[in-house]
Write a protein that holds these residues in place. Sequence first.
Motif, PDB file in Angstrom:
ATOM      1  N   MET A  69      61.705  37.644  66.821  1.00 31.69           N
ATOM      2  CA  MET A  69      61.951  39.002  67.317  1.00 31.69           C
ATOM      3  C   MET A  69      63.327  39.501  66.893  1.00 31.69           C
ATOM      4  O   MET A  69      63.493  40.695  66.589  1.00 31.69           O
ATOM      5  N   VAL A  70      64.312  38.623  66.848  1.00 29.86           N
ATOM      6  CA  VAL A  70      65.643  39.025  66.399  1.00 29.86           C
ATOM      7  C   VAL A  70      65.585  39.511  64.945  1.00 29.86           C
ATOM      8  O   VAL A  70      66.204  40.524  64.577  1.00 29.86           O
ATOM      9  N   ILE A  71      64.830  38.798  64.118  1.00 30.27           N
ATOM     10  CA  ILE A  71      64.689  39.214  62.714  1.00 30.27           C
ATOM     11  C   ILE A  71      63.979  40.559  62.624  1.00 30.27           C
ATOM     12  O   ILE A  71      64.368  41.436  61.827  1.00 30.27           O
ATOM     13  N   LEU A  72      62.929  40.750  63.431  1.00 28.02           N
ATOM     14  CA  LEU A  72      62.210  42.026  63.405  1.00 28.02           C
ATOM     15  C   LEU A  72      63.076  43.174  63.916  1.00 28.02           C
ATOM     16  O   LEU A  72      63.014  44.295  63.394  1.00 28.02           O
ATOM     17  N   LEU A  73      63.869  42.911  64.944  1.00 23.19           N
ATOM     18  CA  LEU A  73      64.757  43.950  65.462  1.00 23.19           C
ATOM     19  C   LEU A  73      65.819  44.359  64.437  1.00 23.19           C
ATOM     20  O   LEU A  73      66.350  45.475  64.502  1.00 23.19           O
ATOM     21  N   GLY A  74      66.114  43.463  63.500  1.00 29.91           N
ATOM     22  CA  GLY A  74      67.078  43.803  62.465  1.00 29.91           C
ATOM     23  C   GLY A  74      66.625  44.949  61.589  1.00 29.91           C
ATOM     24  O   GLY A  74      67.446  45.613  60.944  1.00 29.91           O
ATOM     25  N   VAL A 116      57.600  40.667  50.826  1.00 31.40           N
ATOM     26  CA  VAL A 116      57.591  39.919  49.573  1.00 31.40           C
ATOM     27  C   VAL A 116      58.634  40.508  48.630  1.00 31.40           C
ATOM     28  O   VAL A 116      58.678  41.733  48.417  1.00 31.40           O
ATOM     29  N   GLN A 117      59.455  39.656  48.054  1.00 28.47           N
ATOM     30  CA  GLN A 117      60.572  40.091  47.212  1.00 28.47           C
ATOM     31  C   GLN A 117      60.183  40.075  45.730  1.00 28.47           C
ATOM     32  O   GLN A 117      59.128  39.583  45.350  1.00 28.47           O
ATOM     33  N   ALA A 130      69.134  46.009  58.164  1.00 27.22           N
ATOM     34  CA  ALA A 130      67.774  46.173  57.636  1.00 27.22           C
ATOM     35  C   ALA A 130      67.595  45.484  56.290  1.00 27.22           C
ATOM     36  O   ALA A 130      66.561  44.863  56.021  1.00 27.22           O
ATOM     37  N   LYS A 131      68.618  45.600  55.424  1.00 24.82           N
ATOM     38  CA  LYS A 131      68.477  45.014  54.091  1.00 24.82           C
ATOM     39  C   LYS A 131      68.415  43.485  54.139  1.00 24.82           C
ATOM     40  O   LYS A 131      67.866  42.857  53.232  1.00 24.82           O
ATOM     41  N   PHE A 132      68.977  42.889  55.194  1.00 23.33           N
ATOM     42  CA  PHE A 132      68.869  41.441  55.353  1.00 23.33           C
ATOM     43  C   PHE A 132      67.555  41.046  56.034  1.00 23.33           C
ATOM     44  O   PHE A 132      66.935  40.058  55.663  1.00 23.33           O
ATOM     45  N   ALA A 133      67.161  41.834  57.014  1.00 22.74           N
ATOM     46  CA  ALA A 133      65.934  41.523  57.741  1.00 22.74           C
ATOM     47  C   ALA A 133      64.696  41.678  56.858  1.00 22.74           C
ATOM     48  O   ALA A 133      63.753  40.880  56.943  1.00 22.74           O
ATOM     49  N   PRO A 149      65.021  32.998  44.437  1.00 25.29           N
ATOM     50  CA  PRO A 149      65.644  32.313  45.581  1.00 25.29           C
ATOM     51  C   PRO A 149      65.423  33.007  46.915  1.00 25.29           C
ATOM     52  O   PRO A 149      65.425  32.364  47.965  1.00 25.29           O
ATOM     53  N   LYS A 150      65.241  34.328  46.918  1.00 23.95           N
ATOM     54  CA  LYS A 150      65.034  35.038  48.184  1.00 23.95           C
ATOM     55  C   LYS A 150      63.713  34.662  48.855  1.00 23.95           C
ATOM     56  O   LYS A 150      63.527  34.929  50.042  1.00 23.95           O
TER      57      LYS A 150
END
Length: 374
Positions: free
Chosen positions: A39-44, A60-61, A51-54, A77-78
């Motif tokens: 949830m912390v990642i989604l809230l990012g 998919v990168q 947002a750019k980190f979350a 690597p991402k």
Amino acid sequence: VRHVTSAAMGFRKKNKSPPVLSHEFVIQNHADMVSCLAMVILLGLMFEVTAKFAIMFITVQYNVTQVHGEPLSLYGPKDVATVFFYLLIGVILHALIQEYILDKMNRRLHLSKTKHSKFNESGQLAVFYLFSFIWGCSILTAEDFATNPTFLWEDYPHTRMVFQVKFFYICQIAYWLHALPELYFQKVRKEDIPRQLYYICLYVVHITGAYVLNLHRLGLVLLVPHYLVELLFHASRLFYFSDENKQKGFTLWALLFVIARLLTLTLSVLTFSFGLPRIENQGFSLAEGNFNVLTVRMTCLAAICLTQAWMMWKFINFQLKKWREHSQNQATKKKTVSPKNKPHKRDPTRGGATNGVVRSEDRTSPRARKAKAS
């Protein structure tokens, strides 16, 4: 009153929550802790700064925009961040299946500790194999492998993947990596840990190898029939635990298991010994994602052959063990059913006769014996 009070105190002590961050606390609440992290990642995504980190964890990168056709993706690597996020999702789904499906079935079946552990393992794997088999078949139907097997090596290196193929591999790697901490979370017995570690590590190495070496076409074609065979085995084991007379599924599994091993060896030899050596693009280049050299080809082929040989060895030992157990059970049943040889008792109506034979000293007429007795 004293006994009732002590019993109540013992009951409260038994249900008392374990200390925070202790082993028992982590095991009981690992799904909630992992859910909070997800949830912390989604809230990012809600904040522009994070947002750019979350989004690196969730989506998919390395997407490649195309003017015509479906967008393609590379790997990089991402992808490690994406695998980590879906590893968390795997832990959550594992806990949901365990709590709402398998635990309820276990209460009805009243299994022993050994069968309880195997039932949970087969239940989790059966769901995963079923989902992966259907997903893999849907991807393969879009390809022309059935009519053109050369697509396994044509235009190698296959650096660009459609979204479904890349996401399939991300989820596969994430699932098998999530199985490692689950050995701790599910309190797997010590004697079962080495066996599960073997096949978890084999899945991680082979699937990651196919993904990194741009052999995702071959990997997908080999995974789909393998998952079908494994699905049949674990489904048969679930039926066996519910009713020990239901063993017909193991016979079909044994047949398909051998066929799958032969199919895997055939396609692997065809790809690494015939297909890849004959294409024009030969060489080793990390920048281009080209690993079409003799050393890599022979290493991959040897790894696959050794794995298939190890699986066949385990399969033969398993079948021999079952055959011995079946023979022992049949021998035990025959001993139980066959009548015991009891010694004949002396017939009192025949005087001194033993086993129906009159002794020599008693071979006189009945009247003579009667007169002698009087």
